[in-house]
Design a protein around this motif. Sequence first.
Motif, PDB file in Angstrom:
ATOM      1  N   ASN A 135       0.755  -1.111  -0.065  1.00 35.89           N
ATOM      2  CA  ASN A 135       0.047   0.045  -0.005  1.00 35.89           C
ATOM      3  C   ASN A 135       0.962   1.356  -0.169  1.00 35.89           C
ATOM      4  O   ASN A 135       0.590   2.170  -0.793  1.00 35.89           O
ATOM      5  N   LYS A 136       1.949   1.227   0.690  1.00 33.96           N
ATOM      6  CA  LYS A 136       2.646   2.474   0.702  1.00 33.96           C
ATOM      7  C   LYS A 136       3.565   2.557  -0.320  1.00 33.96           C
ATOM      8  O   LYS A 136       3.802   3.730  -0.867  1.00 33.96           O
ATOM      9  N   ILE A 137       3.777   1.518  -0.818  1.00 29.52           N
ATOM     10  CA  ILE A 137       4.767   1.431  -2.239  1.00 29.52           C
ATOM     11  C   ILE A 137       4.037   2.078  -3.248  1.00 29.52           C
ATOM     12  O   ILE A 137       4.235   2.843  -4.015  1.00 29.52           O
ATOM     13  N   ALA A 138       2.708   1.363  -3.443  1.00 31.43           N
ATOM     14  CA  ALA A 138       1.720   2.146  -4.343  1.00 31.43           C
ATOM     15  C   ALA A 138       1.602   3.633  -4.269  1.00 31.43           C
ATOM     16  O   ALA A 138       1.262   4.180  -5.373  1.00 31.43           O
ATOM     17  N   GLN A 139       1.359   3.750  -2.888  1.00 25.66           N
ATOM     18  CA  GLN A 139       1.092   5.556  -2.763  1.00 25.66           C
ATOM     19  C   GLN A 139       2.248   6.263  -3.260  1.00 25.66           C
ATOM     20  O   GLN A 139       2.080   7.297  -3.786  1.00 25.66           O
ATOM     21  N   LYS A 140       3.445   5.782  -2.804  1.00 24.12           N
ATOM     22  CA  LYS A 140       4.515   6.557  -3.366  1.00 24.12           C
ATOM     23  C   LYS A 140       4.697   6.549  -4.802  1.00 24.12           C
ATOM     24  O   LYS A 140       5.070   7.691  -5.491  1.00 24.12           O
ATOM     25  N   VAL A 141       4.261   5.537  -5.622  1.00 24.53           N
ATOM     26  CA  VAL A 141       4.174   5.579  -7.210  1.00 24.53           C
ATOM     27  C   VAL A 141       3.121   6.792  -7.440  1.00 24.53           C
ATOM     28  O   VAL A 141       3.520   7.499  -8.479  1.00 24.53           O
ATOM     29  N   GLY A 142       2.051   6.812  -6.859  1.00 19.17           N
ATOM     30  CA  GLY A 142       1.103   7.707  -7.097  1.00 19.17           C
ATOM     31  C   GLY A 142       1.454   9.229  -6.928  1.00 19.17           C
ATOM     32  O   GLY A 142       1.318   9.986  -7.570  1.00 19.17           O
ATOM     33  N   GLU A 143       1.983   9.295  -5.824  1.00 21.38           N
ATOM     34  CA  GLU A 143       2.686  10.714  -5.317  1.00 21.38           C
ATOM     35  C   GLU A 143       3.856  11.165  -6.543  1.00 21.38           C
ATOM     36  O   GLU A 143       3.668  12.323  -6.825  1.00 21.38           O
ATOM     37  N   GLU A 144       4.766  10.275  -6.743  1.00 27.65           N
ATOM     38  CA  GLU A 144       5.782  10.655  -7.756  1.00 27.65           C
ATOM     39  C   GLU A 144       5.073  10.950  -9.182  1.00 27.65           C
ATOM     40  O   GLU A 144       5.406  11.607  -9.867  1.00 27.65           O
ATOM     41  N   ALA A 145       4.075  10.092  -9.592  1.00 27.71           N
ATOM     42  CA  ALA A 145       3.355  10.315 -10.828  1.00 27.71           C
ATOM     43  C   ALA A 145       2.609  11.986 -10.895  1.00 27.71           C
ATOM     44  O   ALA A 145       2.808  12.551 -11.633  1.00 27.71           O
ATOM     45  N   VAL A 146       1.993  12.247  -9.811  1.00 24.73           N
ATOM     46  CA  VAL A 146       1.459  13.620  -9.600  1.00 24.73           C
ATOM     47  C   VAL A 146       2.610  14.491  -9.728  1.00 24.73           C
ATOM     48  O   VAL A 146       2.391  15.526 -10.524  1.00 24.73           O
ATOM     49  N   GLU A 147       3.910  14.442  -8.880  1.00 25.47           N
ATOM     50  CA  GLU A 147       4.733  15.142  -9.032  1.00 25.47           C
ATOM     51  C   GLU A 147       5.459  15.362 -10.377  1.00 25.47           C
ATOM     52  O   GLU A 147       5.994  16.464 -10.935  1.00 25.47           O
ATOM     53  N   THR A 148       5.416  14.345 -11.238  1.00 28.53           N
ATOM     54  CA  THR A 148       6.018  14.320 -12.710  1.00 28.53           C
ATOM     55  C   THR A 148       5.132  15.136 -13.443  1.00 28.53           C
ATOM     56  O   THR A 148       5.702  15.860 -14.151  1.00 28.53           O
ATOM     57  N   VAL A 149       3.939  14.962 -13.264  1.00 31.81           N
ATOM     58  CA  VAL A 149       3.013  15.720 -14.108  1.00 31.81           C
ATOM     59  C   VAL A 149       3.096  17.218 -13.771  1.00 31.81           C
ATOM     60  O   VAL A 149       3.349  18.051 -14.781  1.00 31.81           O
ATOM     61  N   ILE A 150       3.242  17.669 -12.443  1.00 27.69           N
ATOM     62  CA  ILE A 150       3.411  19.098 -12.183  1.00 27.69           C
ATOM     63  C   ILE A 150       4.448  19.492 -12.873  1.00 27.69           C
ATOM     64  O   ILE A 150       4.718  20.719 -13.285  1.00 27.69           O
ATOM     65  N   ALA A 151       5.725  18.660 -12.730  1.00 30.62           N
ATOM     66  CA  ALA A 151       6.808  19.243 -13.049  1.00 30.62           C
ATOM     67  C   ALA A 151       6.945  19.348 -14.723  1.00 30.62           C
ATOM     68  O   ALA A 151       7.285  20.366 -15.258  1.00 30.62           O
ATOM     69  N   ALA A 152       6.250  18.355 -15.404  1.00 34.42           N
ATOM     70  CA  ALA A 152       5.935  18.577 -16.845  1.00 34.42           C
ATOM     71  C   ALA A 152       5.328  19.780 -17.248  1.00 34.42           C
ATOM     72  O   ALA A 152       5.892  20.315 -18.408  1.00 34.42           O
ATOM     73  N   LEU A 153       4.286  20.285 -16.520  1.00 31.37           N
ATOM     74  CA  LEU A 153       3.513  21.551 -16.799  1.00 31.37           C
ATOM     75  C   LEU A 153       4.071  22.693 -16.382  1.00 31.37           C
ATOM     76  O   LEU A 153       3.870  23.781 -17.044  1.00 31.37           O
ATOM     77  N   ASN A 154       4.905  22.770 -15.251  1.00 31.65           N
ATOM     78  CA  ASN A 154       5.191  24.135 -14.525  1.00 31.65           C
ATOM     79  C   ASN A 154       6.600  24.314 -14.027  1.00 31.65           C
ATOM     80  O   ASN A 154       6.895  25.233 -13.691  1.00 31.65           O
TER      81      ASN A 154
END
Length: 195
Positions: A135-154
Amino acid sequence: MLDFKKGAGLVPVIIQNNQTLEVLMLGYMNKEAWEKTQQEKRVTFFSRTKNRLWTKGEESGHYLQMVSYAVDCDSDTLLIKVIPNGPTCHTGARSCFNTAYNQNFLFKLENIINERYTNPTENSYVNRLHHKGINKIAQKVGEEAVETVIAALNETEEDFINESSDLIFHLLVLLREKNINLGKLAKNLEDRHKK
């Protein structure tokens, strides 16, 4: 069946790292060297300069452990995938070719993560994630995915590269937690590409 007649009793042998797929060296085998390699699962060549069989690592201890092999379509060249026990080149370099290593680092990183799972150490981030569970590992993947999208856009290119790297690292840990390796993903992507 290898055809040793075409090359006056010798066939060229390409040595490839089983984990990273990096080409490590080129050597030659006669029939006797090939038979010895198959028996011992350590790569033995026919040395053209020494005019004798030569097991790679017999002096340095840097043996090449054979994992698998493939014969080319003309039956006159051999590809051997190995686990190298140390540097392959006599100069002390990992490869006899001056190639960039980072092109295959994902495979090496996958291997490092596997090693952390097999031989956990107290200070290992991978070990801490593993003990927190899927659960924690999957949560980290989700967090990093969101941060990657934010970095790509801004954000800057450097920020995007860093966040993308974090995402891939955590995805590799999640894959290991699920006992799925990069080879399975590559096969799936290849199959989907053919459709």
